[in-house]
Design an enzyme around this catalytic site. Structure first.
Site, PDB file in Angstrom:
ATOM      1  N   GLY A  12       0.777  -1.233   0.000  1.00 50.92           N
ATOM      2  CA  GLY A  12       0.000   0.000   0.000  1.00 50.92           C
ATOM      3  C   GLY A  12       0.809   1.285   0.000  1.00 50.92           C
ATOM      4  N   THR A  13       1.988   1.279  -0.621  1.00 54.21           N
ATOM      5  CA  THR A  13       2.727   2.548  -0.661  1.00 54.21           C
ATOM      6  C   THR A  13       2.019   3.576  -1.549  1.00 54.21           C
ATOM      7  OG1 THR A  13       4.169   1.835  -2.470  1.00 54.21           O
ATOM      8  CG2 THR A  13       4.966   1.443  -0.224  1.00 54.21           C
ATOM      9  N   ASN A  14       1.346   3.112  -2.586  1.00 54.80           N
ATOM     10  CA  ASN A  14       0.580   4.055  -3.415  1.00 54.80           C
ATOM     11  C   ASN A  14      -0.635   4.582  -2.657  1.00 54.80           C
ATOM     12  OD1 ASN A  14       1.648   4.487  -6.254  1.00 54.80           O
ATOM     13  ND2 ASN A  14       1.905   2.274  -5.995  1.00 54.80           N
ATOM     14  N   ILE A  93      -7.554  -9.486 -11.533  1.00 56.70           N
ATOM     15  CA  ILE A  93      -8.261  -8.925 -12.679  1.00 56.70           C
ATOM     16  C   ILE A  93      -9.731  -9.257 -12.447  1.00 56.70           C
ATOM     17  CG2 ILE A  93      -8.510  -8.990 -15.201  1.00 56.70           C
ATOM     18  CD1 ILE A  93      -5.664  -8.533 -15.017  1.00 56.70           C
ATOM     19  N   LEU A  94     -10.549  -8.231 -12.376  1.00 57.09           N
ATOM     20  CA  LEU A  94     -11.970  -8.447 -12.105  1.00 57.09           C
ATOM     21  C   LEU A  94     -12.720  -8.673 -13.414  1.00 57.09           C
ATOM     22  CD1 LEU A  94     -12.291  -5.689  -9.374  1.00 57.09           C
ATOM     23  CD2 LEU A  94     -12.328  -8.153  -9.000  1.00 57.09           C
ATOM     24  N   ASN A 108      -5.719   2.924 -12.781  1.00 53.75           N
ATOM     25  CA  ASN A 108      -4.680   1.982 -12.364  1.00 53.75           C
ATOM     26  C   ASN A 108      -3.328   2.651 -12.513  1.00 53.75           C
ATOM     27  OD1 ASN A 108      -3.562  -0.641 -11.667  1.00 53.75           O
ATOM     28  ND2 ASN A 108      -2.933  -0.815 -13.802  1.00 53.75           N
ATOM     29  N   HIS A 110       0.477   1.622 -13.388  1.00 52.93           N
ATOM     30  CA  HIS A 110       1.292   0.521 -13.911  1.00 52.93           C
ATOM     31  C   HIS A 110       2.765   0.941 -13.878  1.00 52.93           C
ATOM     32  CE1 HIS A 110       2.321  -3.044 -16.146  1.00 52.93           C
ATOM     33  NE2 HIS A 110       3.074  -2.298 -16.926  1.00 52.93           N
TER      34      HIS A 110
HETATM   35  C1  GRF Z   1       3.139  -0.867  -7.659  1.00 54.11           C
HETATM   36  O1  GRF Z   1       4.373  -1.125  -8.268  1.00 54.11           O
HETATM   37  C2  GRF Z   1       2.128  -0.570  -8.721  1.00 54.11           C
HETATM   38  O2  GRF Z   1       2.673   0.008  -9.855  1.00 54.11           O
HETATM   39  C3  GRF Z   1       1.611  -1.933  -9.061  1.00 54.11           C
HETATM   40  O3  GRF Z   1       1.629  -2.656  -7.853  1.00 54.11           O
HETATM   41  C4  GRF Z   1       2.580  -2.085  -6.958  1.00 54.11           C
HETATM   42  C5  GRF Z   1       1.852  -1.757  -5.696  1.00 54.11           C
HETATM   43  O4  GRF Z   1       2.659  -1.385  -4.647  1.00 54.11           O
HETATM   44  N1  GRF Z   1       0.340  -1.837  -9.729  1.00 54.11           N
HETATM   45  P1  GRF Z   1       1.998  -0.802  -3.309  1.00 54.11           P
HETATM   46  O5  GRF Z   1       1.096  -1.880  -2.719  1.00 54.11           O
HETATM   47  O6  GRF Z   1       1.239   0.446  -3.650  1.00 54.11           O
HETATM   48  O7  GRF Z   1       3.171  -0.530  -2.410  1.00 54.11           O
END
Ligand code: GRF
Length: 212
Positions: A12-14, A93-94, A108, A110
């Site tokens: 969950g860093t994003n 993938i849903l 999303n 990527h």
């Molecule tokens: C990230 O590299 C994102 O690009 C991909 O999955 C990873 C998720 O990392 N879709 P986090 O869980 O947000 O740390």
């Protein structure tokens, strides 16, 4: 104010970048109303709790097939009156029920420059491994709308990141996150919430800020 759901499966860093962007005033037209995890042990759930955000677990192993799982996810999102879904490391993938329920309202992130190193099988460290094996000198990240084609939806924003001598997949993954993903994902989310993204087929136009 738009209701955002962040769908996660892992670290969950994003998600954290989005939480921080709300605190920092980078995201002002939306609030994170729900963190939905496919994994009960995801660290992302602790990040949500720490930030006082409601969360839910919808675990794929509790369902008969992908269609049933997708249906449960969509029901949960409807319960929270969600306007925008953000896939931030969501590992499943849903089925098409999801994209039909949220047309051009799923974003999303990527970890490569689409259309390179994307599509089925390109996720996580596999992407960065493929980048290093091909010897490209620039990679990066792409924020895009989700449609029924894996990584095939309209591109919202991209940012490039240099591949460096001595990179490992892990080092490159970290640099792509720090320099690109955590920057373009919150900015794309804010543009959506402010009503400034207009998708026209494959092309996403960024509308000028309304100077009222
Ligand atoms: C990230 O590299 C994102 O690009 C991909 O999955 C990873 C998720 O990392 N879709 P986090 O869980 O947000 O740390």
């Amino acid at each position: 104010m738009k209701n955002i759901a962040v769908l996660v499966s892992g670290g969950g860093t994003n998600l954290q970048a989005l939480i921080d962007a709300v605190s920092a005033g980078v995201i002002t037209h939306g609030r994170i109303a729900l963190v939905l995890s496919s994994n009960p042990d995801a660290f992302a759930l602790q990040r949500a709790e720490r930030a006082g955000i409601e969360s839910a677990v919808v675990c794929h192993t509790d369902f008969f097939d992908r269609g049933d799982f997708t249906h449960a996810v969509v029901e949960k999102l409807r319960e929270y009156d969600i306007d925008l879904c953000v896939l931030a490391g969501f590992m499943y993938i849903l089925s098409p029920e999801f994209t039909k329920a949220f047309p051009n309202a799923i974003i999303n992130i990527h970890p490569a420059l689409i259309p390179s190193f994307c599509g089925d099988g390109f996720y996580g460290l596999r992407v960065h491994r493929a980048v290093l094996e091909r010897g490209v000198k620039l990679t990066g990240a792409t924020a895009h709308f989700v449609n029924e084609i894996t990584d095939g939806g309209p591109i919202i924003m991209q940012k490039s990141v240099a591949v460096e001598e001595g990179d490992t997949p892990e080092l490159l993954q970290r640099r792509v996150m720090e320099q690109a993903e955590w920057d373009i994902l919150p900015r794309s989310v804010e543009l959506f919430c402010a009503g400034r993204l207009a998708a026209d087929g494959n092309i996403v136009h960024i509308l000028p800020e309304d100077k009222k």
